[in-house]
Design a protein around this motif. Structure first.
Motif, PDB file in Angstrom:
ATOM      1  N   GLU A 267       0.822  -1.208   0.202  1.00  0.00           N
ATOM      2  CA  GLU A 267      -0.117   0.090   0.067  1.00  0.00           C
ATOM      3  C   GLU A 267       0.877   1.313  -0.042  1.00  0.00           C
ATOM      4  N   LEU A 268       2.064   1.340   0.731  1.00  0.00           N
ATOM      5  CA  LEU A 268       2.666   2.364   0.762  1.00  0.00           C
ATOM      6  C   LEU A 268       3.557   2.498  -0.547  1.00  0.00           C
ATOM      7  N   ALA A 269       4.072   1.489  -1.007  1.00  0.00           N
ATOM      8  CA  ALA A 269       4.639   1.497  -2.519  1.00  0.00           C
ATOM      9  C   ALA A 269       3.479   2.179  -3.339  1.00  0.00           C
ATOM     10  N   LEU A 270       2.315   1.584  -3.327  1.00  0.00           N
ATOM     11  CA  LEU A 270       1.493   2.288  -4.267  1.00  0.00           C
ATOM     12  C   LEU A 270       1.231   3.830  -4.320  1.00  0.00           C
ATOM     13  N   ARG A 271       1.256   4.175  -2.996  1.00  0.00           N
ATOM     14  CA  ARG A 271       0.907   5.664  -2.703  1.00  0.00           C
ATOM     15  C   ARG A 271       2.056   6.504  -3.184  1.00  0.00           C
ATOM     16  N   ALA A 272       3.440   5.943  -2.851  1.00  0.00           N
ATOM     17  CA  ALA A 272       4.488   6.657  -3.128  1.00  0.00           C
ATOM     18  C   ALA A 272       5.049   6.429  -4.323  1.00  0.00           C
ATOM     19  N   ASP A 273       4.561   5.762  -5.330  1.00  0.00           N
ATOM     20  CA  ASP A 273       5.054   5.460  -6.610  1.00  0.00           C
ATOM     21  C   ASP A 273       6.282   4.969  -6.481  1.00  0.00           C
ATOM     22  N   SER A 274       6.567   3.651  -5.693  1.00  0.00           N
ATOM     23  CA  SER A 274       7.444   2.893  -5.621  1.00  0.00           C
ATOM     24  C   SER A 274       7.049   1.340  -5.763  1.00  0.00           C
ATOM     25  N   SER A 275       7.796   0.539  -5.206  1.00  0.00           N
ATOM     26  CA  SER A 275       7.664  -0.937  -5.385  1.00  0.00           C
ATOM     27  C   SER A 275       7.773  -1.738  -4.140  1.00  0.00           C
ATOM     28  N   ALA A 276       7.010  -2.594  -3.633  1.00  0.00           N
ATOM     29  CA  ALA A 276       7.077  -3.236  -2.374  1.00  0.00           C
ATOM     30  C   ALA A 276       8.213  -3.910  -2.093  1.00  0.00           C
ATOM     31  N   ARG A 277       9.130  -4.131  -3.428  1.00  0.00           N
ATOM     32  CA  ARG A 277      10.477  -5.075  -2.919  1.00  0.00           C
ATOM     33  C   ARG A 277      11.285  -4.000  -2.677  1.00  0.00           C
ATOM     34  N   HIS A 278      11.272  -2.535  -3.334  1.00  0.00           N
ATOM     35  CA  HIS A 278      12.000  -1.545  -2.780  1.00  0.00           C
ATOM     36  C   HIS A 278      11.766  -1.227  -1.402  1.00  0.00           C
ATOM     37  N   ILE A 279      10.668  -1.132  -1.007  1.00  0.00           N
ATOM     38  CA  ILE A 279      10.253  -0.802   0.388  1.00  0.00           C
ATOM     39  C   ILE A 279      10.949  -1.607   1.353  1.00  0.00           C
ATOM     40  N   SER A 280      10.799  -2.884   0.880  1.00  0.00           N
ATOM     41  CA  SER A 280      11.298  -4.063   1.562  1.00  0.00           C
ATOM     42  C   SER A 280      12.839  -4.012   1.993  1.00  0.00           C
ATOM     43  N   PHE A 281      13.410  -3.542   0.787  1.00  0.00           N
ATOM     44  CA  PHE A 281      14.932  -3.643   0.686  1.00  0.00           C
ATOM     45  C   PHE A 281      15.393  -2.544   1.683  1.00  0.00           C
ATOM     46  N   VAL A 282      14.470  -1.374   1.567  1.00  0.00           N
ATOM     47  CA  VAL A 282      15.034  -0.215   2.334  1.00  0.00           C
ATOM     48  C   VAL A 282      14.859  -0.339   3.747  1.00  0.00           C
ATOM     49  N   GLU A 283      13.905  -1.184   4.327  1.00  0.00           N
ATOM     50  CA  GLU A 283      13.423  -1.394   5.761  1.00  0.00           C
ATOM     51  C   GLU A 283      14.507  -2.483   6.086  1.00  0.00           C
ATOM     52  N   THR A 284      15.112  -3.225   5.424  1.00  0.00           N
ATOM     53  CA  THR A 284      16.117  -4.507   5.924  1.00  0.00           C
ATOM     54  C   THR A 284      17.582  -4.003   5.609  1.00  0.00           C
ATOM     55  N   GLY A 285      17.426  -2.421   5.221  1.00  0.00           N
ATOM     56  CA  GLY A 285      19.041  -2.111   5.082  1.00  0.00           C
ATOM     57  C   GLY A 285      19.440  -2.639   3.785  1.00  0.00           C
ATOM     58  N   ARG A 286      19.028  -3.249   2.879  1.00  0.00           N
ATOM     59  CA  ARG A 286      19.964  -3.669   1.733  1.00  0.00           C
ATOM     60  C   ARG A 286      19.886  -2.588   0.650  1.00  0.00           C
ATOM     61  N   SER A 287      18.936  -1.569   0.815  1.00  0.00           N
ATOM     62  CA  SER A 287      19.053  -0.499  -0.006  1.00  0.00           C
ATOM     63  C   SER A 287      18.997   0.844   0.562  1.00  0.00           C
ATOM     64  N   ARG A 288      19.479   1.873   0.027  1.00  0.00           N
ATOM     65  CA  ARG A 288      19.293   3.148   0.539  1.00  0.00           C
ATOM     66  C   ARG A 288      18.399   4.061  -0.255  1.00  0.00           C
ATOM     67  N   PRO A 289      17.190   4.470   0.479  1.00  0.00           N
ATOM     68  CA  PRO A 289      16.489   5.359  -0.282  1.00  0.00           C
ATOM     69  C   PRO A 289      17.151   6.570  -0.761  1.00  0.00           C
ATOM     70  N   SER A 290      16.709   7.138  -1.768  1.00  0.00           N
ATOM     71  CA  SER A 290      16.746   8.536  -2.471  1.00  0.00           C
ATOM     72  C   SER A 290      16.318   9.523  -1.319  1.00  0.00           C
ATOM     73  N   GLU A 291      16.868  10.721  -1.423  1.00  0.00           N
ATOM     74  CA  GLU A 291      16.341  11.490  -0.665  1.00  0.00           C
ATOM     75  C   GLU A 291      14.933  12.026  -0.869  1.00  0.00           C
ATOM     76  N   GLU A 292      14.620  12.111  -2.172  1.00  0.00           N
ATOM     77  CA  GLU A 292      13.248  12.456  -2.627  1.00  0.00           C
ATOM     78  C   GLU A 292      12.151  11.162  -2.354  1.00  0.00           C
ATOM     79  N   LEU A 293      12.579  10.077  -2.401  1.00  0.00           N
ATOM     80  CA  LEU A 293      11.784   8.918  -1.851  1.00  0.00           C
ATOM     81  C   LEU A 293      11.664   9.045  -0.546  1.00  0.00           C
ATOM     82  N   LEU A 294      12.520   9.244   0.263  1.00  0.00           N
ATOM     83  CA  LEU A 294      12.247   9.221   1.646  1.00  0.00           C
ATOM     84  C   LEU A 294      11.403  10.292   1.954  1.00  0.00           C
ATOM     85  N   LEU A 295      11.464  11.303   1.602  1.00  0.00           N
ATOM     86  CA  LEU A 295      10.494  12.566   2.042  1.00  0.00           C
ATOM     87  C   LEU A 295       9.203  12.187   1.449  1.00  0.00           C
TER      88      LEU A 295
END
Length: 269
Positions: free
Chosen positions: A27-55
């Protein structure tokens, strides 16, 4: 001061806010124009979000402005939102606007508080209601919750104290869940522990019910032998870009019956 910390890393902080808002990764990915996979990677520390995405994620999670800075720091970015003291010259327009609003609302009560309910401005209507409150409770910094619920403050004069107290405590509980503020929690713990005074309009009052219905829970407070009834309204600034401004709340008290209007106009300047 809050419980969030840049030392935790942005992933756990983001996951905490998402869990608190009860929003799935999808749901968060759909709202923020991202993907659930990327959100998962950010939350587990496997990926660093861009400043724009984080905001963008913070916006959709309704993260308070102060905590958006914490998210940015945890991700290795500079804070985006300043925290300018209200007495700073740069805040001149904000202060002037607040003062005009409060004065324009007189003789009706109005005040401005910060995130911990410290009073930063109040008009003469509020000061009238505080007449008779002990000086030690009026010493800075004033706290609106303390002044209202303290057994030596307004509490003995509030005719529907149990209802109004319940409303205020529930309001603080909702805010604590949203902002996780240690300072606000300390205020809540203090005022929630205050005993109810012996005189309570909800128990054993001989006062008859008002002859008209209220459309919202009123604050019914006695002043100089007259029971005044108010409906409160809270306003905040839209799309704030400064932590101080984001945490200001303007509370106005609208007279809830003709008798209150007449009384306040008769005592006003």
């Amino acid at each position: 001061m809050t419980t969030t910390s840049a030392d935790q890393g942005v992933g756990p902080l983001l996951r905490g806010w998402r869990g608190q808002r009860r929003i799935s990764q999808l749901e968060l990915a759909l709202r923020a124009d991202s993907s659930a996979r990327h959100i998962s990677f950010v939350e587990t520390g496997r990926s660093r979000p861009s400043e724009e995405l984080l905001l963008r994620l913070a916006e959709h999670l309704d993260v308070p402005v102060r905590e958006r800075n914490a998210l940015l720091l945890a991700a290795g970015y500079a804070p985006r939102f300043s925290r300018t003291p209200l007495d700073d010259p740069a805040m001149g327009a904000v202060r002037q606007g607040i003062e005009q609003l409060l004065q324009g609302y007189e003789p009706y009560p109005a005040l401005v508080v910060d995130a911990s309910y410290t009073v930063v401005a109040a008009n003469r209507g509020i000061m009238m209601l505080l007449e008779g409150v002990p000086e030690r409770l009026l010493a800075p910094p004033l706290n609106a919750m303390r002044l209202t619920l303290h057994p030596e403050g307004l509490a003995p004069r509030i005719r529907n104290l149990r209802e109004w107290r319940g409303h205020l405590l529930a309001q603080m509980e909702r805010q604590i869940a949203l902002v996780r503020s240690d300072a606000l929690r300390a205020v809540y713990d203090e005022v929630a522990a205050y005993p109810l005074p012996e005189r309570d309009g909800d128990a054993g009052s001989d006062e008859p019910d008002p002859p008209y219905p209220y459309f919202a829970l009123p604050l019914r407070v006695e002043h100089d032998g007259q029971v005044l009834s108010f409906i409160s309204s809270v306003s905040t600034f839209n799309t704030p870009l400064d932590v101080t401004v984001a945490e200001l709340a303007i509370e106005t008290f609208l007279p809830a019956d003709p008798a209150t209007v007449k009384y306040l106009r008769s005592t006003g300047p």
